[in-house]
Design an enzyme around this catalytic site. Structure first.
Site, PDB file in Angstrom:
ATOM      1  N   LYS A   1       0.802  -1.289   0.106  1.00 24.65           N
ATOM      2  CA  LYS A   1      -0.079   0.046   0.093  1.00 24.65           C
ATOM      3  C   LYS A   1       0.771   1.372  -0.216  1.00 24.65           C
ATOM      4  O   LYS A   1       1.941   1.180   0.157  1.00 24.65           O
ATOM      5  CB  LYS A   1      -0.745   0.155   1.339  1.00 24.65           C
ATOM      6  CG  LYS A   1      -1.828  -1.113   1.197  1.00 24.65           C
ATOM      7  CD  LYS A   1      -2.656  -1.070   2.626  1.00 24.65           C
ATOM      8  CE  LYS A   1      -3.760  -2.433   2.462  1.00 24.65           C
ATOM      9  NZ  LYS A   1      -4.717  -2.315   3.534  1.00 24.65           N
TER      10      LYS A   1
ATOM     11  N   TYR B   1     -12.120  -2.822  -3.619  1.00 22.77           N
ATOM     12  CA  TYR B   1     -12.912  -2.738  -2.043  1.00 22.77           C
ATOM     13  C   TYR B   1     -14.357  -2.683  -2.001  1.00 22.77           C
ATOM     14  O   TYR B   1     -14.840  -2.099  -0.950  1.00 22.77           O
ATOM     15  CB  TYR B   1     -12.389  -1.499  -1.175  1.00 22.77           C
ATOM     16  CG  TYR B   1     -10.938  -1.590  -0.748  1.00 22.77           C
ATOM     17  CD1 TYR B   1     -10.596  -2.848  -0.038  1.00 22.77           C
ATOM     18  CD2 TYR B   1      -9.934  -0.912  -1.294  1.00 22.77           C
ATOM     19  CE1 TYR B   1      -9.170  -3.001   0.576  1.00 22.77           C
ATOM     20  CE2 TYR B   1      -8.543  -1.033  -0.736  1.00 22.77           C
ATOM     21  CZ  TYR B   1      -8.407  -2.242   0.006  1.00 22.77           C
ATOM     22  OH  TYR B   1      -6.983  -2.360   0.576  1.00 22.77           O
TER      23      TYR B   1
ATOM     24  N   PHE C   1     -15.165   3.600   7.280  1.00 18.43           N
ATOM     25  CA  PHE C   1     -13.664   3.879   6.838  1.00 18.43           C
ATOM     26  C   PHE C   1     -13.521   3.699   5.372  1.00 18.43           C
ATOM     27  O   PHE C   1     -12.457   3.699   4.805  1.00 18.43           O
ATOM     28  CB  PHE C   1     -12.817   2.815   7.491  1.00 18.43           C
ATOM     29  CG  PHE C   1     -13.124   1.474   7.178  1.00 18.43           C
ATOM     30  CD1 PHE C   1     -12.578   0.707   6.277  1.00 18.43           C
ATOM     31  CD2 PHE C   1     -14.053   0.569   8.133  1.00 18.43           C
ATOM     32  CE1 PHE C   1     -12.925  -0.441   5.710  1.00 18.43           C
ATOM     33  CE2 PHE C   1     -13.991  -0.580   7.880  1.00 18.43           C
ATOM     34  CZ  PHE C   1     -13.787  -1.295   6.978  1.00 18.43           C
TER      35      PHE C   1
ATOM     36  N   ARG D   1      -1.740 -14.344   4.502  1.00 20.54           N
ATOM     37  CA  ARG D   1      -2.304 -13.519   5.422  1.00 20.54           C
ATOM     38  C   ARG D   1      -1.453 -13.810   6.782  1.00 20.54           C
ATOM     39  O   ARG D   1      -1.667 -12.835   7.544  1.00 20.54           O
ATOM     40  CB  ARG D   1      -3.822 -14.296   5.343  1.00 20.54           C
ATOM     41  CG  ARG D   1      -4.754 -13.783   4.370  1.00 20.54           C
ATOM     42  CD  ARG D   1      -5.273 -12.529   4.026  1.00 20.54           C
ATOM     43  NE  ARG D   1      -6.217 -12.485   5.127  1.00 20.54           N
ATOM     44  CZ  ARG D   1      -6.931 -11.278   5.132  1.00 20.54           C
ATOM     45  NH1 ARG D   1      -7.040 -10.538   4.318  1.00 20.54           N
ATOM     46  NH2 ARG D   1      -7.989 -11.113   6.071  1.00 20.54           N
TER      47      ARG D   1
ATOM     48  N   THR E   1      -5.279  -7.241  10.911  1.00 18.64           N
ATOM     49  CA  THR E   1      -5.686  -6.057  10.192  1.00 18.64           C
ATOM     50  C   THR E   1      -5.145  -4.829  10.940  1.00 18.64           C
ATOM     51  O   THR E   1      -4.677  -3.819  10.370  1.00 18.64           O
ATOM     52  CB  THR E   1      -6.966  -5.817   9.944  1.00 18.64           C
ATOM     53  OG1 THR E   1      -7.694  -7.075   9.433  1.00 18.64           O
ATOM     54  CG2 THR E   1      -7.560  -4.748   9.238  1.00 18.64           C
TER      55      THR E   1
ATOM     56  N   ARG F   1       2.788  -6.347   9.395  1.00 20.06           N
ATOM     57  CA  ARG F   1       2.056  -5.571  10.034  1.00 20.06           C
ATOM     58  C   ARG F   1       2.574  -5.478  11.490  1.00 20.06           C
ATOM     59  O   ARG F   1       2.723  -4.068  11.891  1.00 20.06           O
ATOM     60  CB  ARG F   1       0.646  -5.688   9.945  1.00 20.06           C
ATOM     61  CG  ARG F   1       0.123  -5.513   8.492  1.00 20.06           C
ATOM     62  CD  ARG F   1      -1.436  -5.952   8.539  1.00 20.06           C
ATOM     63  NE  ARG F   1      -1.894  -5.791   7.369  1.00 20.06           N
ATOM     64  CZ  ARG F   1      -3.298  -6.275   6.877  1.00 20.06           C
ATOM     65  NH1 ARG F   1      -3.729  -7.396   7.749  1.00 20.06           N
ATOM     66  NH2 ARG F   1      -3.653  -6.289   5.738  1.00 20.06           N
TER      67      ARG F   1
ATOM     68  N   ASN G   1      -1.472  -0.309   6.837  1.00 20.13           N
ATOM     69  CA  ASN G   1      -0.975  -1.364   7.589  1.00 20.13           C
ATOM     70  C   ASN G   1      -0.200  -2.080   6.548  1.00 20.13           C
ATOM     71  O   ASN G   1       0.021  -3.282   6.416  1.00 20.13           O
ATOM     72  CB  ASN G   1      -2.189  -2.353   8.123  1.00 20.13           C
ATOM     73  CG  ASN G   1      -3.155  -2.481   6.840  1.00 20.13           C
ATOM     74  OD1 ASN G   1      -3.130  -2.283   5.803  1.00 20.13           O
ATOM     75  ND2 ASN G   1      -4.402  -3.205   7.266  1.00 20.13           N
TER      76      ASN G   1
ATOM     77  N   HIS H   1      -1.928  -5.287   1.671  1.00 23.34           N
ATOM     78  CA  HIS H   1      -3.062  -5.938   1.387  1.00 23.34           C
ATOM     79  C   HIS H   1      -2.956  -7.452   0.855  1.00 23.34           C
ATOM     80  O   HIS H   1      -2.069  -7.791   0.005  1.00 23.34           O
ATOM     81  CB  HIS H   1      -4.181  -5.288   0.180  1.00 23.34           C
ATOM     82  CG  HIS H   1      -4.974  -6.401  -0.094  1.00 23.34           C
ATOM     83  ND1 HIS H   1      -6.356  -6.358   0.343  1.00 23.34           N
ATOM     84  CD2 HIS H   1      -5.105  -7.431  -1.433  1.00 23.34           C
ATOM     85  CE1 HIS H   1      -7.074  -7.327  -0.285  1.00 23.34           C
ATOM     86  NE2 HIS H   1      -6.451  -7.695  -1.453  1.00 23.34           N
TER      87      HIS H   1
ATOM     88  N   GLU I   1      -9.508 -10.271  -7.713  1.00 14.87           N
ATOM     89  CA  GLU I   1      -8.454  -9.214  -7.510  1.00 14.87           C
ATOM     90  C   GLU I   1      -7.477  -9.022  -8.556  1.00 14.87           C
ATOM     91  O   GLU I   1      -7.043  -8.180  -9.090  1.00 14.87           O
ATOM     92  CB  GLU I   1      -8.044  -9.401  -5.889  1.00 14.87           C
ATOM     93  CG  GLU I   1      -9.045  -9.050  -4.936  1.00 14.87           C
ATOM     94  CD  GLU I   1      -8.797  -9.165  -3.624  1.00 14.87           C
ATOM     95  OE1 GLU I   1      -7.441  -9.669  -3.341  1.00 14.87           O
ATOM     96  OE2 GLU I   1      -9.366  -9.024  -2.594  1.00 14.87           O
TER      97      GLU I   1
HETATM   98  P1  DAT Z   1      -7.620  -6.868   5.676  1.00 16.08           P
HETATM   99  O1  DAT Z   1      -6.883  -5.712   5.109  1.00 16.08           O
HETATM  100  O2  DAT Z   1      -6.977  -7.461   6.815  1.00 16.08           O
HETATM  101  O3  DAT Z   1      -8.403  -7.941   4.752  1.00 16.08           O
HETATM  102  P2  DAT Z   1     -10.222  -5.714   5.409  1.00 16.08           P
HETATM  103  O4  DAT Z   1     -10.374  -6.179   4.190  1.00 16.08           O
HETATM  104  O5  DAT Z   1     -11.340  -5.837   6.542  1.00 16.08           O
HETATM  105  O6  DAT Z   1      -8.793  -5.897   6.192  1.00 16.08           O
HETATM  106  O7  DAT Z   1     -10.074  -4.333   5.582  1.00 16.08           O
HETATM  107  C1  DAT Z   1      -9.611  -3.318   4.560  1.00 16.08           C
HETATM  108  C2  DAT Z   1      -8.558  -2.427   4.996  1.00 16.08           C
HETATM  109  O8  DAT Z   1      -9.409  -1.193   5.466  1.00 16.08           O
HETATM  110  C3  DAT Z   1      -7.673  -2.809   6.113  1.00 16.08           C
HETATM  111  O9  DAT Z   1      -6.627  -3.501   5.533  1.00 16.08           O
HETATM  112  C4  DAT Z   1      -7.623  -1.596   6.799  1.00 16.08           C
HETATM  113  C5  DAT Z   1      -8.789  -0.902   6.924  1.00 16.08           C
HETATM  114  N1  DAT Z   1      -9.687  -1.074   7.944  1.00 16.08           N
HETATM  115  C6  DAT Z   1     -10.389  -2.491   7.983  1.00 16.08           C
HETATM  116  N2  DAT Z   1     -11.215  -2.037   9.186  1.00 16.08           N
HETATM  117  C7  DAT Z   1     -11.086  -0.822   9.782  1.00 16.08           C
HETATM  118  C8  DAT Z   1     -11.522  -0.130  10.958  1.00 16.08           C
HETATM  119  N3  DAT Z   1     -12.375  -0.822  11.575  1.00 16.08           N
HETATM  120  N4  DAT Z   1     -11.036   1.297  10.892  1.00 16.08           N
HETATM  121  C9  DAT Z   1     -10.171   1.691  10.325  1.00 16.08           C
HETATM  122  N5  DAT Z   1      -9.751   1.138   9.006  1.00 16.08           N
HETATM  123  C10 DAT Z   1     -10.108  -0.153   8.756  1.00 16.08           C
HETATM  124 MG    MG Z   2      -9.525  -7.750   3.371  1.00 21.80          MG
END
Ligand code: DAT
Ligand code: MG
Length: 142
Positions: free
Chosen positions: A13, A53, A61, A89, A95, A106, A120, A123, A134
């Protein structure tokens, strides 16, 4: 590619790319034993991010996430190897970088910066279906 071999979509990222951590992320992927099938540096468009996304649209968010992800160049990577979807992962960690275990990307390389969206570093696809979808977004010709 054998029938058991799988592919995952990894993004370094904008925070990771900006901080010069792309090499460190690729080092961990290769040290684990996965191979690189495709690699590109690009600044994501809103269209690419809306597709990538889609599952998060409407969440608090979401807008900060799209804003952050389009804030600069990223490295998009397709990795390959048996089990690389859950395997990456595990390498990435939880996350929330505050919760991510030491030893993970992370956990070792990020923290809570007080931003609306968690920054973080990486992805990684979360299922074979996500990976196929994706990879098609970031590498339409692959
Ligand atoms: P991951 O990247 O671990 O698959 P995700 O798909 O649930 O996590 O979310 C996508 C991204 O959005 C994640 O890398 C960081 C951000 N994110 C997720 N949940 C969040 C939250 N509750 N507050 C702030 N940012 C968040
Ligand atoms: Mg995700």
């Amino acid at each position: 590619m054998t029938s058991q071999t799988e592919r995952s979509l990894v993004l370094v990222k904008p925070d990771g790319f900006r901080r010069g951590l792309t090499g460190e992320v690729l080092r961990r992927i290769e040290a684990k034993g996965y191979t690189l099938a495709a690699l590109a540096v690009l600044t994501p468009t809103r269209e690419q991010l809306a597709a990538h996304y889609a599952e998060h649209e409407g969440k608090p968010f979401y807008e900060p996430l799209v804003e952050f992800m389009s804030s600069g160049p990223i490295a998009a990577v397709v990795i390959e190897g048996q089990g690389c979807i859950p395997g990456f992962r595990s390498l990435a960690g939880a996350t929330n970088p505050t919760d991510a275990a030491p030893g993970t990307i992370r956990g070792d390389l990020s923290r809570d910066w007080g931003t609306a969206v968690q920054q973080n570093i990486v992805h990684g696809s979360d299922s074979p279906e996500s990976a196929t979808r994706e990879i098609g977004i970031w590498f339409p010709n692959l």
